[in-house]
Design a protein around this motif. Structure first.
Motif, mmCIF file in Angstrom:
data_model
loop_
_atom_site.group_PDB
_atom_site.id
_atom_site.type_symbol
_atom_site.label_atom_id
_atom_site.label_comp_id
_atom_site.label_asym_id
_atom_site.label_seq_id
_atom_site.Cartn_x
_atom_site.Cartn_y
_atom_site.Cartn_z
ATOM 1 N N GLN A 101 58.467 23.508 -11.661
ATOM 2 C CA GLN A 101 58.661 23.825 -13.076
ATOM 3 C C GLN A 101 58.506 25.320 -13.319
ATOM 4 O O GLN A 101 59.331 25.936 -14.013
ATOM 5 N N GLN A 102 57.484 25.922 -12.739
ATOM 6 C CA GLN A 102 57.266 27.359 -12.915
ATOM 7 C C GLN A 102 58.355 28.175 -12.227
ATOM 8 O O GLN A 102 58.791 29.206 -12.761
ATOM 9 N N GLN A 103 58.815 27.726 -11.075
ATOM 10 C CA GLN A 103 59.911 28.420 -10.401
ATOM 11 C C GLN A 103 61.177 28.390 -11.258
ATOM 12 O O GLN A 103 61.865 29.413 -11.411
ATOM 13 N N ALA A 104 61.484 27.225 -11.794
ATOM 14 C CA ALA A 104 62.685 27.084 -12.621
ATOM 15 C C ALA A 104 62.585 27.954 -13.872
ATOM 16 O O ALA A 104 63.557 28.629 -14.259
ATOM 17 N N LEU A 105 61.422 27.947 -14.509
ATOM 18 C CA LEU A 105 61.229 28.778 -15.698
ATOM 19 C C LEU A 105 61.408 30.256 -15.372
ATOM 20 O O LEU A 105 62.052 30.996 -16.128
ATOM 21 N N ALA A 106 60.851 30.693 -14.265
ATOM 22 C CA ALA A 106 60.958 32.101 -13.878
ATOM 23 C C ALA A 106 62.415 32.505 -13.687
ATOM 24 O O ALA A 106 62.826 33.610 -14.086
ATOM 25 N N ILE A 107 63.205 31.621 -13.096
ATOM 26 C CA ILE A 107 64.614 31.933 -12.885
ATOM 27 C C ILE A 107 65.354 32.037 -14.213
ATOM 28 O O ILE A 107 66.106 32.991 -14.455
ATOM 29 N N VAL A 108 65.155 31.073 -15.083
ATOM 30 C CA VAL A 108 65.848 31.090 -16.374
ATOM 31 C C VAL A 108 65.458 32.312 -17.182
ATOM 32 O O VAL A 108 66.305 32.982 -17.796
ATOM 33 N N ARG A 109 64.178 32.656 -17.160
ATOM 34 C CA ARG A 109 63.697 33.777 -17.963
ATOM 35 C C ARG A 109 64.171 35.130 -17.450
ATOM 36 O O ARG A 109 64.247 36.094 -18.212
ATOM 37 N N SER A 110 64.489 35.218 -16.180
ATOM 38 C CA SER A 110 64.823 36.520 -15.597
ATOM 39 C C SER A 110 66.320 36.743 -15.424
ATOM 40 O O SER A 110 66.735 37.746 -14.859
#
Length: 333
Positions: free
Chosen positions: A278-287
């Motif tokens: 979940q944190q990996q996916a969020l980091a990708i979307v946010r960046s």
């Protein structure tokens, strides 16, 4: 579904800043409580559970503002028409919470958690029936419109369920879903305000176009916030939609990028996520550029909403309508 704990968009809405807003919202609240009173105290308690929990009531407020664009006050029938839309929304939340197995809603225990799934489903049905009863009392046009809107809501939910955990979900599917689940109720709320107030057909159609566009902005902004806001702002873990397999516009736009990050995101999604994923996916979307691209689309709908108001008279209500979609967008820009 719309986020319940990111409240800034509702708190700053120009729809709530009219000189008549406090009085109209008081009438809305009273009419909502009256609508769910039954001879059975147990059913009344369950049906009024989320009403008592509160809310900004933006759908019935939109009905009252739409009715006032010529400067006349909103009648009690306009208020009741707006309440019928809000009861449809609340009924859908009862059903959503059963499907999601949710424990809390608006800071209180959900009906399904407190009383059970069967009671929650029946109470949601009861709210839909009361909404339909109110609409019928306002005439066949309003009754037919509300019935069609309930259909759109169901179609939007089915469309979302069809593509749960599907990384090949199209943007067309996304737009169909959010129009049904969110946009159509705002469009109907504005249209009912115009119909019951006696506006001409051109104005009623323009109000409907405004409401639909406003609802699309509302939902796209909520979907952006689900990917960009903090857990504290959301009142739940960020990225909840991705965890549930609901891939929204910023996620779809990120996966569509021809980058290694897009490939990595696509490989992560397609199944339930653990906390690290979940944190990996969020980091990708946010960046990446998916969020900015989704903001651009929301901005397009803001412009559509403003254009729909072009023929309205220069009144306090019209100014509030024009300003409201941009105020939503301001929460992510």
């Amino acid at each position: 579904m719309p986020l319940e704990n990111v409240t800034s968009s509702a708190q700053t809405s120009p729809l709530l800043a009219l000189s008549t807003s406090n009085g109209d919202r008081t009438r809305v609240e009273a009419a909502m409580h009256d609508a769910v009173i039954t001879p059975d105290a147990y059913l009344t308690e369950i049906a009024s559970h989320l009403i008592v929990a509160g809310g900004k009531r933006l759908r019935p407020v939109l009905s009252t503002v739409a009715a006032q664009i010529h400067g006349e006050p909103a009648s009690d029938d306009v208020v009741r028409g707006g309440v019928s839309c809000e009861l449809v929304h609340l009924g859908s939340l009862y059903h959503d919470d059963v499907m999601d197995e949710a424990d809390t809603r608006r800071g209180v225990e959900t009906v399904n958690a407190k009383w059970g799934n069967l009671q929650a489903i029946l109470a949601g049905d009861f709210l839909l029936s009361r909404a339909s009863e109110i609409a019928a009392s306002l005439g066949t046009e309003v009754a037919g419109l509300l019935a069609r809107t309930i259909g759109w809501l169901c179609e939007g939910q089915i469309e979302e369920l069809r593509f749960t955990y599907d990384i090949a979900r199209t943007e067309e599917s996304y737009y169909t879903s959010i129009h049904g689940k969110t946009g159509s109720l705002y469009g109907t709320a504005a249209r009912i305000g115009g119909i019951v107030a006696g506006h001409d057909q051109t104005t009623i159609d323009a109000l409907t176009e405004f409401g639909n566009a406003y609802g699309m902005v509302f939902q796209i902004v909520d979907d952006i916030l689900d990917a960009t806001a903090t857990d504290e702002q959301l009142g739940k873990p960020a990225g909840h939609d991705m965890v549930e397999g609901v891939y929204t516009l910023p996620v779809l736009r990120t996966m569509a990028l021809a980058t290694s990050d897009a490939e990595q995101l696509s490989s992560l999604l397609g199944a339930p996520l653990d906390a690290d994923q979940q944190q990996q996916a969020l980091a990708i979307v946010r960046s990446n550029d998916g969020v900015g691209s989704a903001i651009d689309t929301a901005r397009d709908y803001v412009e559509r909403a403003a254009a729909a108001c072009a023929g309205f008279p220069d009144t306090e209500a019209t100014a509030a309508l024009v300003a409201a979609p941009a105020a939503l967008l301001a929460n992510v820009t």
